[in-house]
Design a protein around this motif. Structure first.
Motif, PDB file in Angstrom:
ATOM      1  N   LEU A 102       9.960 -11.497   4.505  1.00  0.00           N
ATOM      2  CA  LEU A 102      10.679 -10.271   4.156  1.00  0.00           C
ATOM      3  C   LEU A 102      10.013  -9.487   3.029  1.00  0.00           C
ATOM      4  CD1 LEU A 102      14.297 -11.661   4.393  1.00  0.00           C
ATOM      5  CD2 LEU A 102      13.235  -9.972   5.908  1.00  0.00           C
ATOM      6  N   ILE A 103       9.168 -10.169   2.247  1.00  0.00           N
ATOM      7  CA  ILE A 103       8.464  -9.495   1.159  1.00  0.00           C
ATOM      8  C   ILE A 103       7.011  -9.949   1.150  1.00  0.00           C
ATOM      9  CG2 ILE A 103      10.519  -9.186  -0.291  1.00  0.00           C
ATOM     10  CD1 ILE A 103       9.568 -11.559  -1.994  1.00  0.00           C
ATOM     11  N   ASP A 104       6.170  -9.144   0.529  1.00  0.00           N
ATOM     12  CA  ASP A 104       4.773  -9.471   0.263  1.00  0.00           C
ATOM     13  C   ASP A 104       4.609  -9.586  -1.242  1.00  0.00           C
ATOM     14  OD1 ASP A 104       3.334  -9.651   2.653  1.00  0.00           O
ATOM     15  OD2 ASP A 104       3.111  -7.481   2.796  1.00  0.00           O
ATOM     16  N   ALA A 105       3.645 -10.375  -1.670  1.00  0.00           N
ATOM     17  CA  ALA A 105       3.363 -10.515  -3.095  1.00  0.00           C
ATOM     18  C   ALA A 105       1.883 -10.255  -3.339  1.00  0.00           C
ATOM     19  CB  ALA A 105       3.727 -11.912  -3.570  1.00  0.00           C
ATOM     20  N   GLU A 106       1.618  -9.541  -4.416  1.00  0.00           N
ATOM     21  CA  GLU A 106       0.242  -9.280  -4.830  1.00  0.00           C
ATOM     22  C   GLU A 106       0.116  -9.684  -6.285  1.00  0.00           C
ATOM     23  OE1 GLU A 106      -2.530  -5.420  -5.743  1.00  0.00           O
ATOM     24  OE2 GLU A 106      -1.184  -5.320  -4.019  1.00  0.00           O
ATOM     25  N   LYS A 107      -0.819 -10.590  -6.551  1.00  0.00           N
ATOM     26  CA  LYS A 107      -1.006 -11.087  -7.916  1.00  0.00           C
ATOM     27  C   LYS A 107      -2.191 -10.391  -8.554  1.00  0.00           C
ATOM     28  CE  LYS A 107      -1.155 -15.288 -10.582  1.00  0.00           C
ATOM     29  NZ  LYS A 107      -1.067 -16.742 -10.590  1.00  0.00           N
ATOM     30  N   GLN A 108      -1.952  -9.842  -9.741  1.00  0.00           N
ATOM     31  CA  GLN A 108      -3.016  -9.249 -10.552  1.00  0.00           C
ATOM     32  C   GLN A 108      -2.913  -9.884 -11.936  1.00  0.00           C
ATOM     33  OE1 GLN A 108      -2.314  -5.012 -10.381  1.00  0.00           O
ATOM     34  NE2 GLN A 108      -3.480  -4.801  -8.505  1.00  0.00           N
ATOM     35  N   GLY A 109      -3.860 -10.758 -12.222  1.00  0.00           N
ATOM     36  CA  GLY A 109      -3.780 -11.491 -13.482  1.00  0.00           C
ATOM     37  C   GLY A 109      -2.563 -12.398 -13.468  1.00  0.00           C
ATOM     38  N   ARG A 110      -1.685 -12.204 -14.441  1.00  0.00           N
ATOM     39  CA  ARG A 110      -0.461 -13.010 -14.519  1.00  0.00           C
ATOM     40  C   ARG A 110       0.748 -12.285 -13.940  1.00  0.00           C
ATOM     41  NH1 ARG A 110       0.008 -16.039 -20.167  1.00  0.00           N
ATOM     42  NH2 ARG A 110       2.090 -16.097 -19.310  1.00  0.00           N
ATOM     43  N   THR A 111       0.529 -11.099 -13.398  1.00  0.00           N
ATOM     44  CA  THR A 111       1.634 -10.288 -12.877  1.00  0.00           C
ATOM     45  C   THR A 111       1.683 -10.354 -11.356  1.00  0.00           C
ATOM     46  OG1 THR A 111       1.415  -8.770 -14.741  1.00  0.00           O
ATOM     47  CG2 THR A 111       2.618  -7.961 -12.823  1.00  0.00           C
ATOM     48  N   ILE A 112       2.873 -10.612 -10.825  1.00  0.00           N
ATOM     49  CA  ILE A 112       3.078 -10.612  -9.377  1.00  0.00           C
ATOM     50  C   ILE A 112       3.951  -9.410  -9.031  1.00  0.00           C
ATOM     51  CG2 ILE A 112       3.977 -11.868  -7.386  1.00  0.00           C
ATOM     52  CD1 ILE A 112       3.562 -14.459  -8.989  1.00  0.00           C
ATOM     53  N   THR A 113       3.463  -8.601  -8.104  1.00  0.00           N
ATOM     54  CA  THR A 113       4.218  -7.447  -7.646  1.00  0.00           C
ATOM     55  C   THR A 113       4.689  -7.714  -6.220  1.00  0.00           C
ATOM     56  OG1 THR A 113       2.894  -5.966  -9.017  1.00  0.00           O
ATOM     57  CG2 THR A 113       4.129  -4.953  -7.214  1.00  0.00           C
ATOM     58  N   TYR A 114       5.981  -7.475  -5.998  1.00  0.00           N
ATOM     59  CA  TYR A 114       6.578  -7.715  -4.684  1.00  0.00           C
ATOM     60  C   TYR A 114       6.853  -6.396  -3.978  1.00  0.00           C
ATOM     61  CZ  TYR A 114       7.215 -12.485  -6.274  1.00  0.00           C
ATOM     62  OH  TYR A 114       6.992 -13.756  -6.743  1.00  0.00           O
ATOM     63  N   ARG A 115       6.698  -6.438  -2.652  1.00  0.00           N
ATOM     64  CA  ARG A 115       6.971  -5.279  -1.798  1.00  0.00           C
ATOM     65  C   ARG A 115       7.834  -5.722  -0.627  1.00  0.00           C
ATOM     66  NH1 ARG A 115       2.227  -4.792  -3.888  1.00  0.00           N
ATOM     67  NH2 ARG A 115       1.383  -2.828  -4.597  1.00  0.00           N
ATOM     68  N   LEU A 116       8.727  -4.869  -0.203  1.00  0.00           N
ATOM     69  CA  LEU A 116       9.586  -5.123   0.942  1.00  0.00           C
ATOM     70  C   LEU A 116       8.806  -4.927   2.235  1.00  0.00           C
ATOM     71  CD1 LEU A 116      12.471  -5.616   2.028  1.00  0.00           C
ATOM     72  CD2 LEU A 116      12.839  -3.153   1.868  1.00  0.00           C
ATOM     73  N   LYS A 117       8.987  -5.837   3.179  1.00  0.00           N
ATOM     74  CA  LYS A 117       8.398  -5.715   4.513  1.00  0.00           C
ATOM     75  C   LYS A 117       9.532  -5.375   5.481  1.00  0.00           C
ATOM     76  CE  LYS A 117       5.415  -8.747   5.923  1.00  0.00           C
ATOM     77  NZ  LYS A 117       4.760 -10.052   6.206  1.00  0.00           N
ATOM     78  N   MET A 118       9.843  -4.106   5.576  1.00  0.00           N
ATOM     79  CA  MET A 118      10.995  -3.654   6.350  1.00  0.00           C
ATOM     80  C   MET A 118      10.877  -4.019   7.825  1.00  0.00           C
ATOM     81  SD  MET A 118      13.925  -2.333   6.090  1.00  0.00           S
ATOM     82  CE  MET A 118      14.238  -1.184   4.800  1.00  0.00           C
ATOM     83  N   SER A 119       9.659  -4.037   8.373  1.00  0.00           N
ATOM     84  CA  SER A 119       9.495  -4.308   9.802  1.00  0.00           C
ATOM     85  C   SER A 119      10.029  -5.688  10.188  1.00  0.00           C
ATOM     86  CB  SER A 119       8.040  -4.168  10.213  1.00  0.00           C
ATOM     87  OG  SER A 119       7.243  -5.096   9.516  1.00  0.00           O
ATOM     88  N   VAL A 120       9.864  -6.679   9.335  1.00  0.00           N
ATOM     89  CA  VAL A 120      10.356  -8.029   9.618  1.00  0.00           C
ATOM     90  C   VAL A 120      11.880  -8.022   9.648  1.00  0.00           C
ATOM     91  CG1 VAL A 120      10.454 -10.411   8.778  1.00  0.00           C
ATOM     92  CG2 VAL A 120       8.319  -9.123   8.644  1.00  0.00           C
TER      93      VAL A 120
END
Length: 106
Positions: free
Chosen positions: A53-71
């Motif tokens: 339902l979400i994707d995660a992208e890690k940059q350094g120590r920060t994780i950014t989450y995004r909604l995957k609406m299609s799922v």
């Protein structure tokens, strides 16, 4: 589909998805909205990631989450189909404009 509905069963996870509808957010930004520990939030993120339902992208120590609406849409359509409910995609055109050229398209 069952992992999606397991993820949606929890009110905190549903709230996370609602927040992500506004746009990508870091784990810290999301956690500020809830009165739970960081390990608890991490567990919620793991369930949402596992369900796709979400994707995660890690940059350094920060994780950014995004909604995957299609799922989410696929799961809801599959669930509706189980009960013989036919759902149609949302149309931006009203009955009065159907058949007329869409002036907003190039």
């Amino acid at each position: 589909m069952s992992t999606v509905f397991k993820a949606l069963a929890d009110p905190t996870r549903r709230s996370v998805l609602q927040l992500l509808r506004r746009g990508p957010m870091t784990a810290g930004e999301l956690a500020e909205h809830f009165d739970v520990t960081k390990p608890t939030m991490s567990a919620h993120f793991t369930v949402l990631l596992t369900a796709g339902l979400i994707d995660a992208e890690k940059q350094g120590r920060t994780i950014t989450y995004r909604l995957k609406m299609s799922v989410l849409e696929d799961a809801l359509l599959g669930f509706a189909d189980t009960f013989g409910i036919e759902l149609k995609p949302k149309s931006t055109r009203t009955p009065a404009t159907k058949g007329k050229p869409d002036r907003n398209r190039s």
